[in-house]
Design an enzyme around this catalytic site. Structure first.
Site, PDB file in Angstrom:
ATOM      1  N   ASN A  30       0.800  -1.227   0.000  1.00  0.00           N
ATOM      2  CA  ASN A  30       0.000   0.000   0.000  1.00  0.00           C
ATOM      3  C   ASN A  30       0.835   1.281   0.000  1.00  0.00           C
ATOM      4  OD1 ASN A  30      -2.449   1.707   0.977  1.00  0.00           O
ATOM      5  ND2 ASN A  30      -0.974   1.878   2.658  1.00  0.00           N
TER       6      ASN A  30
ATOM      7  N   TYR B 227       2.353   9.757 -11.391  1.00  0.00           N
ATOM      8  CA  TYR B 227       1.519   8.971 -10.472  1.00  0.00           C
ATOM      9  C   TYR B 227       0.537   8.103 -11.259  1.00  0.00           C
ATOM     10  CZ  TYR B 227      -1.652   8.182  -6.476  1.00  0.00           C
ATOM     11  OH  TYR B 227      -2.435   7.622  -5.483  1.00  0.00           O
TER      12      TYR B 227
HETATM   13  P1  NAP Z   1      -0.243   8.613   3.402  1.00  0.00           P
HETATM   14  O1  NAP Z   1      -1.055   8.772   4.626  1.00  0.00           O
HETATM   15  O2  NAP Z   1       0.664   9.698   2.986  1.00  0.00           O
HETATM   16  O3  NAP Z   1       0.588   7.256   3.533  1.00  0.00           O
HETATM   17  C1  NAP Z   1       1.583   6.884   2.633  1.00  0.00           C
HETATM   18  C2  NAP Z   1       2.346   5.746   3.283  1.00  0.00           C
HETATM   19  O4  NAP Z   1       3.357   5.272   2.377  1.00  0.00           O
HETATM   20  C3  NAP Z   1       3.058   6.192   4.546  1.00  0.00           C
HETATM   21  O5  NAP Z   1       2.905   5.197   5.534  1.00  0.00           O
HETATM   22  C4  NAP Z   1       4.513   6.295   4.129  1.00  0.00           C
HETATM   23  O6  NAP Z   1       5.338   5.976   5.221  1.00  0.00           O
HETATM   24  C5  NAP Z   1       4.586   5.190   3.080  1.00  0.00           C
HETATM   25  N1  NAP Z   1       5.701   5.388   2.164  1.00  0.00           N
HETATM   26  C6  NAP Z   1       5.868   6.369   1.237  1.00  0.00           C
HETATM   27  N2  NAP Z   1       7.045   6.237   0.612  1.00  0.00           N
HETATM   28  C7  NAP Z   1       7.636   5.141   1.165  1.00  0.00           C
HETATM   29  C8  NAP Z   1       8.880   4.496   0.938  1.00  0.00           C
HETATM   30  N3  NAP Z   1       9.767   4.936   0.018  1.00  0.00           N
HETATM   31  N4  NAP Z   1       9.180   3.396   1.670  1.00  0.00           N
HETATM   32  C9  NAP Z   1       8.315   2.934   2.606  1.00  0.00           C
HETATM   33  N5  NAP Z   1       7.120   3.500   2.836  1.00  0.00           N
HETATM   34  C10 NAP Z   1       6.802   4.592   2.133  1.00  0.00           C
HETATM   35  O7  NAP Z   1      -1.180   8.341   2.150  1.00  0.00           O
HETATM   36  P2  NAP Z   1      -2.370   7.328   1.855  1.00  0.00           P
HETATM   37  O8  NAP Z   1      -3.391   8.131   1.169  1.00  0.00           O
HETATM   38  O9  NAP Z   1      -2.727   6.522   3.046  1.00  0.00           O
HETATM   39  O10 NAP Z   1      -1.679   6.416   0.747  1.00  0.00           O
HETATM   40  C11 NAP Z   1      -1.721   4.997   0.774  1.00  0.00           C
HETATM   41  C12 NAP Z   1      -1.882   4.501  -0.649  1.00  0.00           C
HETATM   42  O11 NAP Z   1      -3.169   4.891  -1.141  1.00  0.00           O
HETATM   43  C13 NAP Z   1      -0.861   5.053  -1.632  1.00  0.00           C
HETATM   44  O12 NAP Z   1      -0.410   4.027  -2.477  1.00  0.00           O
HETATM   45  C14 NAP Z   1      -1.652   6.080  -2.425  1.00  0.00           C
HETATM   46  O13 NAP Z   1      -1.143   6.281  -3.712  1.00  0.00           O
HETATM   47  C15 NAP Z   1      -3.018   5.417  -2.441  1.00  0.00           C
HETATM   48  N6  NAP Z   1      -4.160   6.292  -2.742  1.00  0.00           N
HETATM   49  C16 NAP Z   1      -4.434   7.360  -1.943  1.00  0.00           C
HETATM   50  C17 NAP Z   1      -5.528   8.167  -2.257  1.00  0.00           C
HETATM   51  C18 NAP Z   1      -5.882   9.364  -1.411  1.00  0.00           C
HETATM   52  O14 NAP Z   1      -6.697  10.198  -1.875  1.00  0.00           O
HETATM   53  N7  NAP Z   1      -5.362   9.496  -0.206  1.00  0.00           N
HETATM   54  C19 NAP Z   1      -6.338   7.872  -3.364  1.00  0.00           C
HETATM   55  C20 NAP Z   1      -6.024   6.765  -4.135  1.00  0.00           C
HETATM   56  C21 NAP Z   1      -4.934   5.981  -3.804  1.00  0.00           C
HETATM   57  P3  NAP Z   1       6.722   6.696   5.608  1.00  0.00           P
HETATM   58  O15 NAP Z   1       6.625   8.125   5.184  1.00  0.00           O
HETATM   59  O16 NAP Z   1       6.807   6.493   7.088  1.00  0.00           O
HETATM   60  O17 NAP Z   1       7.765   5.923   4.858  1.00  0.00           O
END
Ligand code: NAP
Length: 253
Positions: free
Chosen positions: A90, A158
């Site tokens: 994720n 993205y």
């Molecule tokens: P978020 O709260 O910013 O969480 C992102 C997570 O990814 C954090 O735990 C971060 O942890 C981790 N991460 C980022 N880069 C990393 C790396 N290089 N190595 C290890 N961990 C990493 O955002 P979220 O919305 O929950 O995102 C989760 C997923 O949902 C993502 O794939 C995103 O693209 C997808 N998504 C989100 C939305 C939305 O509107 N929020 C919509 C569609 C899809 P650390 O910073 O601690 O490493």
């Protein structure tokens, strides 16, 4: 309990959808291995889970762009819990929101590395472990961006990685279906998390307005869909893209 006795890796567990999934899966009986870079956030979450729920949470901090981190998460599940039954891959980043003409190569490469190449590393590490258990389930977090009707300016890196992930999952699912390993993609709509614009009222109003349901999702609403795909209730589901987007992909206006 939907995930009783199941051992599950969750990446991106330090925040947003991954953190909500960690709590939910543990409440449903899973033993969870939590991965992300921020160690403090992971430790606090694991402590809360271990105090609150029936599951067990352990953590490993690292970067998903390191193939060794993917292997280490699997090794941890095997050593601490006795094997691996599933993974919620994720972790993801949006990167710089800029048109292609002005996007740096560094930004392109970093979004591809975190969102797409790391998905390959994760699958490569997880599949042999699931085969040892005689099957399992993997869920990747894709996005409405790159899949629903209409492009969003400034999000080409993205979008490309999330669309690429959908293709990766189709092949993975067909390669391993006969071994009892199911592989599916989750396509959330706009979700209230730090990456989703949490705290920025202008962004949240804009994104909410894109959805026929006229709001963004809570992270737990997205985690519920991942829970279903990881559970045995989804036993005939593989190679699918589960859209949880408040109607975004069928929007006419
Ligand atoms: P978020 O709260 O910013 O969480 C992102 C997570 O990814 C954090 O735990 C971060 O942890 C981790 N991460 C980022 N880069 C990393 C790396 N290089 N190595 C290890 N961990 C990493 O955002 P979220 O919305 O929950 O995102 C989760 C997923 O949902 C993502 O794939 C995103 O693209 C997808 N998504 C989100 C939305 C939305 O509107 N929020 C919509 C569609 C899809 P650390 O910073 O601690 O490493």
């Amino acid at each position: 309990m939907e995930l009783e006795h199941k051992n599950i890796i969750i990446t991106g567990a330090s925040s947003g959808i991954g953190a909500a999934a960690a709590r939910l899966f543990a409440q449903e009986g899973a033993n969870v291995v939590l991965g992300a870079r921020r160690e403090n956030e992971l430790t606090k979450l694991a402590q809360a889970i271990n105090e609150e729920s029936g599951g067990r949470a352990i953590t490993l901090s690292g970067d998903v762009t390191d193939p060794g981190f993917a292997s280490a998460l699997v090794a941890m599940a095997e050593q601490e819990f006795g094997g691996l039954d599933g993974a919620f891959n994720n972790a993801g980043i949006v990167g710089d929101m800029t048109p292609i003409a002005t996007m740096t190569i560094e930004n392109w490469n970093s979004v591809v590395a975190v969102n797409l190449t790391a998905s390959f590393y994760a699958a490569q590490a997880q599949i042999p472990s699931l085969m040892k258990r005689g099957g399992g389930s993997i869920v990747f977090t894709s996005s409405f961006v790159g899949s629903s009707n209409g492009g969003l300016p400034g999000m080409s890196a993205y979008a490309a990685t999330k669309a690429g992930m959908n293709g990766l999952v189709q092949s993975l699912a067909s390669e391993h279906a006969h071994e009892g390993i199911r592989v599916n993609t989750l396509l959330p709509g706009g979700t209230v998390t730090p990456s989703g614009g949490e705290g920025n009222s202008e962004v949240m109003t804009f994104v909410s307005g894109l959805h026929p349901i006229k709001r963004m999702a809570g992270p737990k609403e997205i985690a519920q869909a991942a829970l279903f795909m990881l559970s045995d209730r989804a036993s005939f589901m593989t190679g699918s893209r589960m859209v949880v987007d408040g109607g975004m992909s069928v929007r006419l206006l």
